[in-house]
Design an enzyme around this catalytic site. Structure first.
Site, PDB file in Angstrom:
ATOM      1  N   TYR A   1       0.746  -1.262   0.033  1.00 36.38           N
ATOM      2  CA  TYR A   1       0.365  -0.289   0.042  1.00 36.38           C
ATOM      3  C   TYR A   1       0.940   1.113   0.067  1.00 36.38           C
ATOM      4  O   TYR A   1       2.346   1.242   0.765  1.00 36.38           O
ATOM      5  CB  TYR A   1      -1.028   0.221   1.208  1.00 36.38           C
TER       6      TYR A   1
ATOM      7  N   GLN B   1      -9.931   0.598   2.790  1.00 38.95           N
ATOM      8  CA  GLN B   1     -10.477  -0.166   2.573  1.00 38.95           C
ATOM      9  C   GLN B   1     -10.267  -0.566   1.172  1.00 38.95           C
ATOM     10  O   GLN B   1     -10.007  -2.370   1.051  1.00 38.95           O
ATOM     11  CB  GLN B   1     -12.039   0.450   1.294  1.00 38.95           C
TER      12      GLN B   1
ATOM     13  N   ASN C   1      -2.132   6.454   6.342  1.00 40.94           N
ATOM     14  CA  ASN C   1      -2.739   7.668   7.875  1.00 40.94           C
ATOM     15  C   ASN C   1      -3.681   6.510   8.512  1.00 40.94           C
ATOM     16  O   ASN C   1      -2.990   5.708   8.344  1.00 40.94           O
ATOM     17  CB  ASN C   1      -3.971   8.297   7.218  1.00 40.94           C
TER      18      ASN C   1
ATOM     19  N   SER D   1       6.543   8.527  13.638  1.00 39.12           N
ATOM     20  CA  SER D   1       8.362   8.339  13.201  1.00 39.12           C
ATOM     21  C   SER D   1       9.446   9.565  14.120  1.00 39.12           C
ATOM     22  O   SER D   1       8.979  10.428  14.276  1.00 39.12           O
ATOM     23  CB  SER D   1       7.689   9.034  11.647  1.00 39.12           C
TER      24      SER D   1
ATOM     25  N   GLN E   1      13.366  15.287   8.709  1.00 37.08           N
ATOM     26  CA  GLN E   1      12.423  14.652   9.564  1.00 37.08           C
ATOM     27  C   GLN E   1      10.951  14.910   9.971  1.00 37.08           C
ATOM     28  O   GLN E   1       9.765  14.518  10.407  1.00 37.08           O
ATOM     29  CB  GLN E   1      12.970  13.903  11.017  1.00 37.08           C
TER      30      GLN E   1
ATOM     31  N   GLU F   1      13.861   5.622  15.676  1.00 35.95           N
ATOM     32  CA  GLU F   1      13.913   4.885  14.583  1.00 35.95           C
ATOM     33  C   GLU F   1      15.320   5.385  14.356  1.00 35.95           C
ATOM     34  O   GLU F   1      15.565   4.628  13.133  1.00 35.95           O
ATOM     35  CB  GLU F   1      12.378   5.543  13.649  1.00 35.95           C
ATOM     36  N   HIS F   2      15.247   6.707  13.819  1.00 39.28           N
ATOM     37  CA  HIS F   2      16.108   7.299  12.820  1.00 39.28           C
ATOM     38  C   HIS F   2      17.773   7.953  13.478  1.00 39.28           C
ATOM     39  O   HIS F   2      16.775   8.166  14.510  1.00 39.28           O
ATOM     40  CB  HIS F   2      16.043   8.372  11.887  1.00 39.28           C
TER      41      HIS F   2
ATOM     42  N   GLU G   1       5.638 -34.943  30.053  1.00 41.00           N
ATOM     43  CA  GLU G   1       4.754 -33.499  29.705  1.00 41.00           C
ATOM     44  C   GLU G   1       3.700 -34.146  30.011  1.00 41.00           C
ATOM     45  O   GLU G   1       2.347 -33.129  29.579  1.00 41.00           O
ATOM     46  CB  GLU G   1       4.733 -33.360  28.801  1.00 41.00           C
TER      47      GLU G   1
END
Lengths: 435, 435
Positions: free
Chosen positions: A124, A186, A209, A233, A255, A322-323, A410
């Site tokens: 996506y 969707q 989003n 992020s 960023q 993250e970065h 067991e």
């Protein structure tokens, strides 16, 4: 940016706290969309595309010829840039290819671990006027290297029902065969459950989003794998006195411009860098089209001064950015100490933008502090590791007593028996003619 | 078992459908437990342990000396069996250790992928009279090989407040340093959020009942990683005329005795095997303590006859079994065609029990049809892959135009600028003295 000088060790935990992403809060918005797609398939997709993307589609799928010809509408220079990115991403991810592991663990007990590509993956990427073609490269190229059999892409159309040619071109050169004009929750539902047009996939990659992220979580709960949980992020610049204020400011802004919720941190051992960095931020931010977003993001952001590089490394591992840009004199030594981060950029000439586009590393990384437990997207993300074992009769004899005793202890009599029937067997005929 | 002979290809999708695990349905039961532990820490753990496990604990943690001395209460033969399992699991997982990947993608653009162990992991194993010590081995040994810094174990106590010595012994020899007497959703919450006694971890491993699984999903949604989504366990035996009915029956039962919801499938090209297998099942099931559970599980189960081995392979890949026994003449060739399965057992002398205990493969596998997208637990489960990049000034120059053009086209001016400020820089002084 909030400036925090020489915080006490016991305050660090509070300083590294991030705003919480409450993905669950939008579950109630997303659930009906997923349900509609599950029940009504293409009909739901067409209705939702008309409602959300303001376009009545005649076909959900981009035609083969449109993909084939997409290169005609992409400027030559951009095609060359994309080709450089493609080549570097390809090289770096190809080098990550997993090996088959074969071990004879006990005599005649042969165990094998084989990596097999996920057969069907769905990608996506968001739409909008600025096309996220780099995201297509980052996801489709490793899928192509892994030789996933089905690689599909969903991305929302514009109001003319079109997909940006740079996205189609990136898809084409990265082995994506089918592209669908669907956005939002969707699209995630369509890939998770399949519709008349959209094939069901086993794993979904990509970000969007909060509705996209919530949809990914919801389909994950029902058995479709996803690349990474979502989050805000972030970037940390770890700087000492050899860092360049102009570069540091540029990286922080790089960023910040993307999302008002992003958090950036400047962690430094050099108090004197603060003023020039802030001055540079002020100078540079004025020229940015997304300066309003960047300013909001800076409000969430911090400058933290610590005494030593050792403390800076320790703080960084607690924060788990993250970065991470390491703009220090001995950046290689500092990098050796980093255990929690998504991707690190070493030295003064490794801007975050290199990793976003061309260097070859993947830009899908664990957000928030998720790098403590998660890897960014890499070649493994497109594989599963299957194990195989082959025991000869003698091999089974070698481990039989241990297996039976453990099964018995067991409380699993049938597991014990599955060994027993085999070792008790009387060998009368050659194995192959036994029945 | 339902017998389905030569089903049409278009009916296969229906045949491979499994009962749905509605983990979400118990979310409402589990949420208050998680909330209580989050808010009240140890106090909540003590209260819940008294309520659920019927024991008032003086201490949540097992003492160091109790772990150290656990070997005294484990019979010598069992210790030897456990040691054989430990050694084989160690060998097979050690061979899976990831390598560092280093590539110069463009001239002077150096990209590295490094595998770094997750620092803090939490393991969960169920309690009860039959101790799941094999689960401890399967999870703790790879964590130990990976060198995770903190490896903790939670398992519920019995009504005397004790943990079975076999579990403590398995923990001890697998590098688990701390064991906590907590079960249920409260154990998962304790490891996800931390309490006064229990350290917070970054990733939780292990399986349990539906409350455990729901708790794992819920903490996953809030940022704690988990090993695998849950589902019903399953086994497929793929048999031709060289299979032994007695062995096939024993294997099917070995997967049925554990849980009434498990599904097993016998997929065969040989109609004549059905009757002797069913006869063997009837003979063997009578001797099982868990025969009632096994009978219920058999009700969910199927015998499917197809014409050719090729069809059997295709069907298997559609079904994606967790465990797969390939009891056919040319089992190696058949195994080559398998792409969707958790773990496969080749030939007539590779019972499922070998993999459950001693052969060295991991028994935490993707349930339901999750093997289409997920690996079982393996050494990777305890690592994250971090990327590092280092560009020299020349290296950045080589990719600068491409990065800037791509950033600009995607609408990210600040990302473009982070490259620009560096290549526009005038070199006056040596880099190190610049400020």
């Amino acid at each position: 940016m909030k400036i925090i000088k020489y915080p006490e060790r016991h305050d660090w935990h509070e300083i590294v706290e991030r705003p919480i992403v409450a993905t669950e809060k939008v579950f109630s918005l997303v659930l009906p969309v997923i349900q509609e797609v599950k029940e009504q398939g293409d009909k739901a997709l067409l209705r939702l595309t008309e409602e959300v993307d303001k376009v009545k589609l005649s076909s959900i799928e981009v035609s083969e010829s449109e993909i084939a010809q997409s290169g005609n509408d992409v400027p030559l220079q951009l095609k060359q840039a994309i080709e450089m990115a493609r080549r570097n991403i390809w090289k770096f991810h190809l080098a990550q290819m997993p090996n088959t592991v074969e071990v004879e663990t006990s005599p005649e007990v042969f165990c094998t671990q084989k990596s097999i590509a996920i057969e069907k993956v769905g990608l996506y990427v968001p739409g909008g006027s600025a096309p996220s073609f780099s995201a297509v490269l980052m996801l489709a190229i490793p899928a192509q290297i892994a030789e996933c059999k089905e690689i599909i892409l969903c991305t929302p159309p514009d109001e003319q029902g079109k997909i940006h040619p740079a996205i189609l071109y990136a898809a084409k050169i990265s082995g994506v065969k089918r592209v669908f004009k669907i956005g939002g929750a969707q699209a995630i539902a369509a890939m998770a459950y399949g519709t008349e047009s959209v094939p069901k996939v086993y794993k979904i990659f990509g970000q969007g989003n909060h509705l996209i992220n919530a949809a990914k979580q919801l389909v994950y709960l029902q058995g479709t794998a996803i690349d990474l949980p979502s989050g805000f992020s972030g970037l940390e610049v770890l700087a000492d006195k050899t860092a360049h204020p102009e570069f540091v400011a540029a990286d922080l802004l790089a960023q910040c411009e993307q999302c008002a919720d992003n958090q950036v941190i400047l962690l430094t051992t050099d108090e004197d860098i603060i003023t020039p960095v802030l001055e540079q931020i002020e100078m540079q931010i004025e020229k940015l089209p997304q300066k309003e977003i960047a300013r909001k993001s800076l409000e969430n952001s911090k400058i933290i001064v610590v005494k030593t590089i050792e403390q800076a490394v320790e703080f960084t591992n607690l924060y788990a950015p993250e970065h991470l840009i390491i703009a220090t004199q001995y950046y290689k030594g500092v990098a050796e100490g980093i255990v929690n981060a998504g991707s690190a950029y070493l030295g003064n000439y490794s801007p975050i933008s290199a990793g976003y586009y061309v260097s070859g590393t993947n830009h899908f990384l664990p957000a928030d502090s998720l790098s403590k437990a998660y890897s960014g997207v890499n070649i493994d993300s497109f594989f599963r590791k299957l194990t195989f074992q082959h025991l000869t009769r003698a091999g089974l004899s070698n481990i039989a007593n241990a297996a039976m005793l453990m099964a018995e202890t067991e409380g699993f009599a049938a597991r014990c028996n599955a060994v027993k029937v085999r070792i008790d067997e009387e060998i009368i005929k050659p194995e192959i003619e036994r029945r």
